[in-house]
Design a protein around this motif. Structure first.
Motif, PDB file in Angstrom:
ATOM      1  N   PRO A   1       1.076  -1.223   0.281  1.00 36.25           N
ATOM      2  CA  PRO A   1       0.435   0.534   0.080  1.00 36.25           C
ATOM      3  C   PRO A   1       0.803   1.338   0.313  1.00 36.25           C
ATOM      4  CG  PRO A   1      -1.291  -0.802   1.392  1.00 36.25           C
ATOM      5  CD  PRO A   1       0.152  -2.052   1.255  1.00 36.25           C
ATOM      6  N   GLU A   2       2.359   1.045   0.595  1.00 34.71           N
ATOM      7  CA  GLU A   2       2.339   2.207   0.697  1.00 34.71           C
ATOM      8  C   GLU A   2       3.803   2.822  -0.778  1.00 34.71           C
ATOM      9  OE1 GLU A   2       3.750  -0.342   2.467  1.00 34.71           O
ATOM     10  OE2 GLU A   2       2.573   0.593   4.099  1.00 34.71           O
ATOM     11  N   ARG A   3       3.597   1.699  -1.219  1.00 33.09           N
ATOM     12  CA  ARG A   3       4.640   1.802  -2.586  1.00 33.09           C
ATOM     13  C   ARG A   3       3.181   2.267  -3.539  1.00 33.09           C
ATOM     14  NH1 ARG A   3       9.013   3.053  -5.747  1.00 33.09           N
ATOM     15  NH2 ARG A   3       9.128   1.934  -7.092  1.00 33.09           N
ATOM     16  N   LEU A   4       2.112   1.595  -3.482  1.00 30.58           N
ATOM     17  CA  LEU A   4       0.717   2.191  -4.065  1.00 30.58           C
ATOM     18  C   LEU A   4       1.224   3.509  -4.076  1.00 30.58           C
ATOM     19  CD1 LEU A   4      -0.873   1.095  -7.013  1.00 30.58           C
ATOM     20  CD2 LEU A   4      -2.688   0.635  -4.701  1.00 30.58           C
ATOM     21  N   LYS A   5       1.224   4.024  -3.135  1.00 34.76           N
ATOM     22  CA  LYS A   5       0.442   5.484  -2.875  1.00 34.76           C
ATOM     23  C   LYS A   5       0.945   6.814  -3.910  1.00 34.76           C
ATOM     24  CE  LYS A   5      -0.838   8.737   1.121  1.00 34.76           C
ATOM     25  NZ  LYS A   5       0.438   8.815   2.242  1.00 34.76           N
TER      26      LYS A   5
ATOM     27  N   VAL B   1       3.273   5.728  -6.098  1.00 34.06           N
ATOM     28  CA  VAL B   1       3.477   5.743  -7.476  1.00 34.06           C
ATOM     29  C   VAL B   1       2.281   6.772  -7.722  1.00 34.06           C
ATOM     30  CG1 VAL B   1       2.728   4.034  -9.517  1.00 34.06           C
ATOM     31  CG2 VAL B   1       4.574   3.407  -7.626  1.00 34.06           C
ATOM     32  N   ILE B   2       0.957   6.905  -7.060  1.00 34.25           N
ATOM     33  CA  ILE B   2      -0.110   7.270  -7.733  1.00 34.25           C
ATOM     34  C   ILE B   2      -0.308   8.476  -7.388  1.00 34.25           C
ATOM     35  CG2 ILE B   2      -2.188   8.036  -6.818  1.00 34.25           C
ATOM     36  CD1 ILE B   2      -2.800   5.046  -6.632  1.00 34.25           C
ATOM     37  N   GLU B   3       0.963   9.130  -6.453  1.00 32.87           N
ATOM     38  CA  GLU B   3       1.168  10.453  -5.986  1.00 32.87           C
ATOM     39  C   GLU B   3       1.519  11.168  -7.246  1.00 32.87           C
ATOM     40  OE1 GLU B   3       2.104  10.794  -2.317  1.00 32.87           O
ATOM     41  OE2 GLU B   3      -0.209  10.443  -1.197  1.00 32.87           O
ATOM     42  N   SER B   4       3.061  10.159  -7.750  1.00 31.01           N
ATOM     43  CA  SER B   4       4.015  10.569  -8.630  1.00 31.01           C
ATOM     44  C   SER B   4       3.665  10.470 -10.241  1.00 31.01           C
ATOM     45  CB  SER B   4       5.453   9.667  -8.507  1.00 31.01           C
ATOM     46  OG  SER B   4       6.011   9.647  -6.822  1.00 31.01           O
ATOM     47  N   MET B   5       1.946   9.598 -10.131  1.00 32.93           N
ATOM     48  CA  MET B   5       1.862   9.307 -11.602  1.00 32.93           C
ATOM     49  C   MET B   5       0.884  11.310 -12.124  1.00 32.93           C
ATOM     50  SD  MET B   5      -0.457   6.814 -12.673  1.00 32.93           S
ATOM     51  CE  MET B   5      -1.977   7.958 -11.577  1.00 32.93           C
ATOM     52  N   GLN B   6       0.304  11.867 -10.391  1.00 35.65           N
ATOM     53  CA  GLN B   6      -0.677  12.591 -10.340  1.00 35.65           C
ATOM     54  C   GLN B   6       0.473  14.081 -11.035  1.00 35.65           C
ATOM     55  OE1 GLN B   6      -3.702  11.762  -7.979  1.00 35.65           O
ATOM     56  NE2 GLN B   6      -4.685  10.384  -9.191  1.00 35.65           N
TER      57      GLN B   6
ATOM     58  N   SER C   1      -5.613   4.855 -14.043  1.00 34.77           N
ATOM     59  CA  SER C   1      -5.485   4.589 -12.519  1.00 34.77           C
ATOM     60  C   SER C   1      -5.473   3.212 -12.102  1.00 34.77           C
ATOM     61  CB  SER C   1      -7.242   4.444 -12.125  1.00 34.77           C
ATOM     62  OG  SER C   1      -7.717   3.330 -12.773  1.00 34.77           O
ATOM     63  N   ILE C   2      -4.543   2.944 -10.891  1.00 36.55           N
ATOM     64  CA  ILE C   2      -3.622   1.838 -10.785  1.00 36.55           C
ATOM     65  C   ILE C   2      -4.594   1.198  -9.358  1.00 36.55           C
ATOM     66  CG2 ILE C   2      -1.587   1.457 -10.274  1.00 36.55           C
ATOM     67  CD1 ILE C   2      -0.365   3.571 -11.324  1.00 36.55           C
ATOM     68  N   GLN C   3      -4.416  -0.121  -9.549  1.00 32.14           N
ATOM     69  CA  GLN C   3      -4.829  -0.948  -8.398  1.00 32.14           C
ATOM     70  C   GLN C   3      -3.339  -1.853  -7.567  1.00 32.14           C
ATOM     71  OE1 GLN C   3      -8.465  -1.964  -9.110  1.00 32.14           O
ATOM     72  NE2 GLN C   3      -9.505  -0.505  -8.185  1.00 32.14           N
ATOM     73  N   SER C   4      -3.386  -2.328  -6.519  1.00 31.00           N
ATOM     74  CA  SER C   4      -1.976  -3.474  -6.615  1.00 31.00           C
ATOM     75  C   SER C   4      -1.938  -3.738  -5.526  1.00 31.00           C
ATOM     76  CB  SER C   4      -0.736  -2.726  -7.101  1.00 31.00           C
ATOM     77  OG  SER C   4       0.230  -3.997  -7.077  1.00 31.00           O
ATOM     78  N   ILE C   5      -2.127  -4.998  -5.309  1.00 31.43           N
ATOM     79  CA  ILE C   5      -2.058  -6.100  -4.161  1.00 31.43           C
ATOM     80  C   ILE C   5      -0.551  -6.212  -4.083  1.00 31.43           C
ATOM     81  CG2 ILE C   5      -2.660  -7.588  -3.209  1.00 31.43           C
ATOM     82  CD1 ILE C   5      -5.359  -7.330  -4.090  1.00 31.43           C
ATOM     83  N   TYR C   6       0.362  -6.156  -3.148  1.00 32.74           N
ATOM     84  CA  TYR C   6       1.513  -7.250  -3.028  1.00 32.74           C
ATOM     85  C   TYR C   6       1.465  -8.498  -3.954  1.00 32.74           C
ATOM     86  CZ  TYR C   6       6.328  -8.169  -1.545  1.00 32.74           C
ATOM     87  OH  TYR C   6       7.124  -8.757  -0.876  1.00 32.74           O
ATOM     88  N   GLU C   7       2.527  -8.790  -4.392  1.00 31.91           N
ATOM     89  CA  GLU C   7       2.706 -10.851  -4.823  1.00 31.91           C
ATOM     90  C   GLU C   7       1.158 -11.104  -5.250  1.00 31.91           C
ATOM     91  OE1 GLU C   7       3.443 -12.704  -0.792  1.00 31.91           O
ATOM     92  OE2 GLU C   7       6.177 -12.382  -0.842  1.00 31.91           O
ATOM     93  N   VAL C   8       0.745 -10.293  -6.117  1.00 28.06           N
ATOM     94  CA  VAL C   8      -0.916 -10.680  -6.377  1.00 28.06           C
ATOM     95  C   VAL C   8      -0.777  -9.823  -7.913  1.00 28.06           C
ATOM     96  CG1 VAL C   8      -3.117 -10.774  -6.768  1.00 28.06           C
ATOM     97  CG2 VAL C   8      -2.148 -11.334  -4.136  1.00 28.06           C
ATOM     98  N   GLY C   9      -0.706  -8.744  -8.254  1.00 21.10           N
ATOM     99  CA  GLY C   9      -0.306  -8.569  -9.115  1.00 21.10           C
ATOM    100  C   GLY C   9      -0.836  -6.773  -9.158  1.00 21.10           C
TER     101      GLY C   9
END
Length: 177
Positions: free
Chosen positions: A114-118, A120-125, A155-163
């Motif tokens: 979740p931290e990495r996803l956040k 990535v999303i912030e940097s993308m915007q 938009s991005i969704q991600s789950i660690y060790e899932v994809g």
């Protein structure tokens, strides 16, 4: 045989990258571009990479900024599949949803916590000094928003060790529009 296949794919890849100087191409042309890229990478990575492209033919006439999907697929490969260190799959799926084109780039790679996803999303915007690691996502998102407006983009969704799943949202625009 591999050399002949890669040279053919590389030729298609560069031809569609140039696209006669146009900023917008058909979704069919963009599909050809990303398919060429994936064919090259399939030869390079062999058994660890599978891919599928499922874009219905009725979506082929719609316009998309050129080189939209390839950076997303490249991220899926390099940050998802490659880091997984086992067989991975990248799927590119197109959907018509009311008056929008939705394209999903899905990988079953490493995913993000979740931290990495956040981050990535912030940097993308927003453009910052620290988002050089996310330049591809930022660039694709900004180009879509500059051309079509703030209702569209990534938009991005991600789950660690899932994809990870990156969704591209575009208006239904043809060259006749």
């Amino acid at each position: 045989d591999d050399v002949v296949e890669v040279v053919g794919s590389l030729s298609k890849y560069f031809r569609t990258s140039l696209s006669k100087g146009k900023d917008l191409v058909t979704l069919k042309d963009e599909e050809t571009h990303v398919c060429s890229y994936l064919q090259i990478q399939k030869v390079r990575y062999g058994d660890i990479l599978e891919y599928e492209i499922d874009i219905p033919k009725e979506l082929y006439v719609y316009r998309i900024p050129k080189i939209t999907l390839q950076p997303l697929v490249e991220n899926a490969l390099y940050h998802g599949i490659k880091n997984k260190r086992s067989k991975g799959k990248i799927s590119v799926i197109g959907i018509l949803e009311k008056d929008k084109i939705i394209i999903k780039v899905i990988d079953n790679g490493l995913g993000m916590n979740p931290e990495r996803l956040k981050q990535v999303i912030e940097s993308m915007q927003k453009k910052t000094e620290n988002n050089k690691d996310f330049y591809g996502l930022y660039n694709v998102n900004e180009r879509i928003r500059m051309i079509f407006g703030s209702d569209y983009g990534l938009s991005i969704q991600s789950i660690y060790e899932v994809g990870t799943e990156v969704t591209v949202c575009l208006p239904c625009v043809t060259f006749d529009s």
